[in-house]
Design an enzyme around this catalytic site. Structure first.
Site, PDB file in Angstrom:
ATOM      1  N   GLU A   1       0.755  -1.302  -0.028  1.00  0.00           N
ATOM      2  CA  GLU A   1      -0.075   0.002   0.117  1.00  0.00           C
ATOM      3  C   GLU A   1       0.814   1.179   0.042  1.00  0.00           C
ATOM      4  O   GLU A   1       1.979   1.330   0.373  1.00  0.00           O
ATOM      5  CB  GLU A   1      -0.946  -0.016   1.401  1.00  0.00           C
ATOM      6  CG  GLU A   1      -2.001  -1.097   1.029  1.00  0.00           C
ATOM      7  CD  GLU A   1      -2.987  -1.255   2.354  1.00  0.00           C
ATOM      8  OE1 GLU A   1      -3.990  -1.615   1.950  1.00  0.00           O
ATOM      9  OE2 GLU A   1      -2.631  -0.731   3.493  1.00  0.00           O
TER      10      GLU A   1
ATOM     11  N   CYS B   1       3.344   8.607   1.264  1.00  0.00           N
ATOM     12  CA  CYS B   1       3.633   7.474   2.152  1.00  0.00           C
ATOM     13  C   CYS B   1       3.995   6.163   1.359  1.00  0.00           C
ATOM     14  O   CYS B   1       2.983   5.450   0.849  1.00  0.00           O
ATOM     15  CB  CYS B   1       2.832   7.115   3.258  1.00  0.00           C
ATOM     16  SG  CYS B   1       3.308   5.862   4.674  1.00  0.00           S
TER      17      CYS B   1
ATOM     18  N   CYS C   1       6.826  -7.023   7.213  1.00  0.00           N
ATOM     19  CA  CYS C   1       8.046  -6.508   7.891  1.00  0.00           C
ATOM     20  C   CYS C   1       8.294  -7.711   8.847  1.00  0.00           C
ATOM     21  O   CYS C   1       7.459  -8.301   9.282  1.00  0.00           O
ATOM     22  CB  CYS C   1       7.736  -5.333   8.534  1.00  0.00           C
ATOM     23  SG  CYS C   1       9.214  -4.711   9.340  1.00  0.00           S
TER      24      CYS C   1
ATOM     25  N   CYS D   1       6.936  -5.320  15.402  1.00  0.00           N
ATOM     26  CA  CYS D   1       6.807  -4.696  16.387  1.00  0.00           C
ATOM     27  C   CYS D   1       5.164  -4.991  16.940  1.00  0.00           C
ATOM     28  O   CYS D   1       4.329  -5.007  16.110  1.00  0.00           O
ATOM     29  CB  CYS D   1       6.793  -3.208  16.018  1.00  0.00           C
ATOM     30  SG  CYS D   1       8.426  -2.538  15.509  1.00  0.00           S
TER      31      CYS D   1
ATOM     32  N   CYS E   1       1.886  -2.909  15.524  1.00  0.00           N
ATOM     33  CA  CYS E   1       1.997  -2.770  14.073  1.00  0.00           C
ATOM     34  C   CYS E   1       1.230  -3.669  13.187  1.00  0.00           C
ATOM     35  O   CYS E   1       1.742  -4.756  13.412  1.00  0.00           O
ATOM     36  CB  CYS E   1       3.536  -2.336  13.485  1.00  0.00           C
ATOM     37  SG  CYS E   1       3.457  -2.023  11.857  1.00  0.00           S
TER      38      CYS E   1
ATOM     39  N   GLU F   1      10.511  -2.188   6.880  1.00  0.00           N
ATOM     40  CA  GLU F   1      11.442  -1.494   7.257  1.00  0.00           C
ATOM     41  C   GLU F   1      12.393  -1.033   6.351  1.00  0.00           C
ATOM     42  O   GLU F   1      13.340  -1.933   5.673  1.00  0.00           O
ATOM     43  CB  GLU F   1      12.400  -2.176   8.604  1.00  0.00           C
ATOM     44  CG  GLU F   1      13.709  -1.837   8.923  1.00  0.00           C
ATOM     45  CD  GLU F   1      13.633  -0.235   9.292  1.00  0.00           C
ATOM     46  OE1 GLU F   1      13.157  -0.078  10.317  1.00  0.00           O
ATOM     47  OE2 GLU F   1      14.296   0.666   8.823  1.00  0.00           O
TER      48      GLU F   1
ATOM     49  N   SER G   1      11.631   5.758  15.056  1.00  0.00           N
ATOM     50  CA  SER G   1      10.732   5.167  16.044  1.00  0.00           C
ATOM     51  C   SER G   1      11.253   4.867  17.216  1.00  0.00           C
ATOM     52  O   SER G   1      11.670   3.897  17.253  1.00  0.00           O
ATOM     53  CB  SER G   1       9.850   3.915  15.174  1.00  0.00           C
ATOM     54  OG  SER G   1       9.387   4.445  13.965  1.00  0.00           O
TER      55      SER G   1
ATOM     56  N   ASN H   1      -3.377   3.950  16.382  1.00  0.00           N
ATOM     57  CA  ASN H   1      -4.325   3.613  15.458  1.00  0.00           C
ATOM     58  C   ASN H   1      -4.631   2.045  15.462  1.00  0.00           C
ATOM     59  O   ASN H   1      -3.666   1.195  15.096  1.00  0.00           O
ATOM     60  CB  ASN H   1      -3.806   3.679  14.040  1.00  0.00           C
ATOM     61  CG  ASN H   1      -3.694   5.228  13.821  1.00  0.00           C
ATOM     62  OD1 ASN H   1      -4.519   6.415  13.918  1.00  0.00           O
ATOM     63  ND2 ASN H   1      -2.643   5.950  13.431  1.00  0.00           N
TER      64      ASN H   1
ATOM     65  N   CYS I   1      -1.136   5.742   9.916  1.00  0.00           N
ATOM     66  CA  CYS I   1       0.243   5.061  10.370  1.00  0.00           C
ATOM     67  C   CYS I   1      -0.141   3.581  11.163  1.00  0.00           C
ATOM     68  O   CYS I   1      -0.993   3.494  11.912  1.00  0.00           O
ATOM     69  CB  CYS I   1       0.558   6.022  11.481  1.00  0.00           C
ATOM     70  SG  CYS I   1       1.416   7.433  10.843  1.00  0.00           S
TER      71      CYS I   1
HETATM   72  N1  SAH Z   1       9.547   0.266   9.517  1.00  0.00           N
HETATM   73  C1  SAH Z   1       9.728   1.804   9.914  1.00  0.00           C
HETATM   74  C2  SAH Z   1       8.711   2.688   8.862  1.00  0.00           C
HETATM   75  C3  SAH Z   1       7.114   2.323   8.931  1.00  0.00           C
HETATM   76  S1  SAH Z   1       6.326   2.193  10.161  1.00  0.00           S
HETATM   77  C4  SAH Z   1       9.286   2.363  11.172  1.00  0.00           C
HETATM   78  O1  SAH Z   1       8.970   1.644  12.090  1.00  0.00           O
HETATM   79  O2  SAH Z   1       9.708   3.218  11.588  1.00  0.00           O
HETATM   80  C5  SAH Z   1       5.796   4.125  10.222  1.00  0.00           C
HETATM   81  C6  SAH Z   1       5.581   4.729  11.897  1.00  0.00           C
HETATM   82  O3  SAH Z   1       3.987   4.278  11.963  1.00  0.00           O
HETATM   83  C7  SAH Z   1       6.290   4.123  12.575  1.00  0.00           C
HETATM   84  O4  SAH Z   1       6.938   5.153  13.649  1.00  0.00           O
HETATM   85  C8  SAH Z   1       5.505   3.054  13.480  1.00  0.00           C
HETATM   86  O5  SAH Z   1       6.176   2.925  14.659  1.00  0.00           O
HETATM   87  C9  SAH Z   1       4.227   3.753  13.448  1.00  0.00           C
HETATM   88  N2  SAH Z   1       3.135   2.857  13.898  1.00  0.00           N
HETATM   89  C10 SAH Z   1       3.152   1.517  13.642  1.00  0.00           C
HETATM   90  N3  SAH Z   1       2.089   0.918  14.031  1.00  0.00           N
HETATM   91  C11 SAH Z   1       1.250   1.899  14.337  1.00  0.00           C
HETATM   92  C12 SAH Z   1      -0.147   2.074  15.030  1.00  0.00           C
HETATM   93  N4  SAH Z   1      -0.813   0.991  15.118  1.00  0.00           N
HETATM   94  N5  SAH Z   1      -0.473   3.176  15.209  1.00  0.00           N
HETATM   95  C13 SAH Z   1       0.166   4.325  15.178  1.00  0.00           C
HETATM   96  N6  SAH Z   1       1.516   4.358  14.668  1.00  0.00           N
HETATM   97  C14 SAH Z   1       1.937   3.010  14.265  1.00  0.00           C
HETATM   98 FE1  SF4 Z   2       8.146  -3.194  10.724  1.00  0.00          FE
HETATM   99 FE2  SF4 Z   2       8.046  -0.696  11.188  1.00  0.00          FE
HETATM  100 FE3  SF4 Z   2       5.957  -1.982  11.789  1.00  0.00          FE
HETATM  101 FE4  SF4 Z   2       8.050  -2.413  13.549  1.00  0.00          FE
HETATM  102  S1  SF4 Z   2       6.779  -0.371  13.070  1.00  0.00           S
HETATM  103  S2  SF4 Z   2       6.802  -3.960  12.562  1.00  0.00           S
HETATM  104  S3  SF4 Z   2       9.663  -1.788  11.987  1.00  0.00           S
HETATM  105  S4  SF4 Z   2       6.891  -1.538   9.857  1.00  0.00           S
END
Ligand code: SAH
Ligand code: SF4
Length: 376
Positions: A92, A105, A112, A116, A119, A180, A233, A310, A353
Site C-alpha cells: 500500500e 507514504c 515486515c 513490533c 503494528c 523497514e 521510531s 491507530n 500510520c
Molecule cells: N518500519 C519503519 C517505517 C514504517 S512504520 C518504522 O518502524 O519506523 C511508520 C510509523 O508508524 C512508525 O513510527 C511506526 O512505529 C508507526 N506505527 C506502527 N504501528 C502503528 C499503529 N498501530 N498506530 C500508530 N502508529 C503506528
Molecule cells: Fe516493521 Fe516499522 Fe511495523 Fe516495526 S513499526 S513492524 S519496523 S513496519
C-alpha cells in the site's frame, strides 16, 4: 525474451544500459525525464526520440509499475492504493494532501520481519523486499493517478494550492509505509536517489524522510550514502519497555541508537532528528514516561512526533485519551521540546500510520492474510 524494466534504473544505470544498445548518454537522460517528469510509460509518446530508437526501445524495454488493485479516497482527501506485486502479495501507498504539500507514504517491503507489537504490518509477517521499480512505481503511479483525478475534479485539491512549489502532486515522500526501509537498503537508496535526481522528481533531501525502527548499522551506512531527513521510531524511554514492544531493540539498544543519530546529524539535511512515539494507553503514556523521554532526548537535538495509536483488527492496544495525549505533550513542551501530535489522516479507509496491511503471503507462517474489509 523478457524486456528490461527501465523504471528500476537510476540515471547512471540507465546511461550504462543505453551505452550497451549503442545509444548516447543524452538519450538516456531524455528517456529518464519522459518517464519520471512526464509520467510516460509508452515509448511512442516520447515524441522527440527518433522513430528507430523508439522501435528499439519497444522491442527491448518497458516501463512497468505495479498495477493498482484498489483505490480508496478518504473524506479528508487522503488516497490509499493497494498495488499488485505478484503471487498474492499486495502493498500500500498513501497520499496525504496538506495546505502546502502533498506527501506520499511509500512502502519498502512486502510485510515486515521486525514484528513490533503495535503494528499491523508487523503482524502480517514478511514476504520479500520490494524492487527499485516497485518502490518508485508507487510514486510514478501516484503522480499520474492524482493528475488524472485532478482533471476529473476529484481528490487532491490542495487547500491553499499555488503555494506548492512542486510541479507534480507529490511534493514530499516519507518512507513510512509497509516494511523497514533500512532492511532493504540498496533498493531503497537507489529509489530515493531517483526521487532526488533533478532529471527525475527533483525532491530535496529535506523533502524525503526515511523512518526507521532503529537498525543502527544501517543508519551509519545511510549517513555515508544518502543522508535524507531521518525519523526514528522510539516509542519507549527505556530499554526494558522498548524491547518488550519492539524486538529490534534487543539487537540495537537505545544508547547505541542515539549515538548513531548524533553521528547522522553531522550530514543530515535538517539539524534535528524526528523521534516518533506512538501512544499506547496504559503502556508508555504516563507522566513518568514523558519525563523519562524528555531526559533521554537531551542527548540528541530532536523533535518529537506523538502518534495516537491507530487500532487494527486483532490489535491488543488501545489509543490514549486526548487528555492523556495533551498531558504527555505538555510535559515535553515544558521541558523545551518541539512536540507535535500527528493528525490522524485517512483512518476511515485504514490508511493511518500502522494500519497498512496490504496483502502479505507470510513466508514464515505460510498463510495469506487478507486485506481489511473493503471500505465503501
Ligand atoms: N518500519 C519503519 C517505517 C514504517 S512504520 C518504522 O518502524 O519506523 C511508520 C510509523 O508508524 C512508525 O513510527 C511506526 O512505529 C508507526 N506505527 C506502527 N504501528 C502503528 C499503529 N498501530 N498506530 C500508530 N502508529 C503506528
Ligand atoms: Fe516493521 Fe516499522 Fe511495523 Fe516495526 S513499526 S513492524 S519496523 S513496519
Amino acid at each position: 525474451m523478457t524486456r528490461t524494466n527501465l523504471l528500476g534504473f537510476t540515471l547512471p544505470e540507465l546511461t550504462d544500459w543505453f551505452g550497451g544498445i549503442g545509444q548516447k548518454p543524452f538519450r538516456a537522460r531524455q528517456v529518464f525525464r519522459w518517464i519520471h517528469q512526464r509520467g510516460a510509460a509508452d515509448f511512442d509518446a516520447m515524441t522527440d526520440l527518433a522513430k528507430a530508437l523508439r522501435e528499439q526501445l519497444r522491442e527491448l524495454a518497458e516501463v512497468r509499475a505495479p498495477a493498482i488493485l484498489s483505490e480508496h479516497r478518504s473524506a479528508d482527501g487522503t488516497v490509499k492504493w493497494l498495488f499488485d506485486v505478484g503471487v498474492g502479495n499486495g502493498i500500500e501507498a498513501v497520499y496525504i494532501p496538506e495546505d502546502d504539500r502533498g506527501t506520499l507514504c511509500v512502502s519498502s517491503q512486502v510485510g515486515c520481519a521486525l514484528d513490533c507489537d503495535f503494528c499491523s504490518t508487523g503482524k502480517q509477517g514478511f514476504n520479500r523486499d520490494l524492487s527499485v521499480a516497485e518502490i518508485l512505481g508507487q510514486l510514478f503511479v501516484a503522480n499520474r493517478r492524482l493528475e488524472e483525478l485532478a482533471r476529473e475534479g476529484l481528490a487532491f485539491r490542495l487547500e491553499g494550492a499555488g503555494e506548492v512549489s512542486s510541479p507534480r502532486p507529490v511534493s514530499n515522500v516519507v518512507m513510512m509505509g509497509m516494511g523497514e526501509p533500512l532492511n532493504n537498503f540498496e533498493n531503497v537508496v537507489n529509489a530515493m536517489s531517483v526521487m532526488l535526481d533533478d532529471h527525475a522528481y527533483g525532491l530535496s533531501r529535506r523533502r524525503v524522510t526515511l523512518s526507521t525502527s532503529g537498525v543502527v548499522h544501517q543508519i551509519r551506512r545511510l549517513k555515508e550514502r544518502l543522508p535524507v531527513a531521518l525519523a526514528v521510531s522510539l516509542h519507549a524511554p527505556d530499554d526494558e519497555l522498548r524491547s518488550r514492544i519492539m524486538p529490534v531493540n534487543r539487537s540495537y539498544p537505545i544508547r547505541d541508537l542515539l549515538a548513531a543519530c548524533n553521528e547522522y546529524l553531522e550530514v543530515a539535511p535538517r539539524d534535528f532528528i524526528t523521534f516518533e512515539y506512538v501512544l499506547l494507553a496504559g503502556v508508555n503514556d504516563s507522566p513518568g514516561h514523558a519525563r523519562a523521554l524528555a531526559a533521554l532526548l537531551r542527548a540528541v537535538p530532536s523533535k518529537v512526533n506523538l502518534i495516537p495509536f491507530n487500532p487494527f483488527p486483532g490489535s491488543a492496544y488501545r489509543r490514549s485519551s486526548p487528555e492523556v495525549v495533551t498531558r504527555f505533550r505538555n510535559i515535553l513542551v515544558e521541558a523545551g521540546y518541539v512536540a507535535t501530535v500527528r493528525k490522524t489522516r485517512g483512518d476511515d479507509i485504514d490508511a493511518a500510520c500502522g494500519q497498512l496491511a496490504g496483502q502479505v503471503v507470510d513466508r514464515r507462517k505460510r498463510k495469506v492474510i487478507p486485506i481489511h474489509q473493503e471500505a465503501a
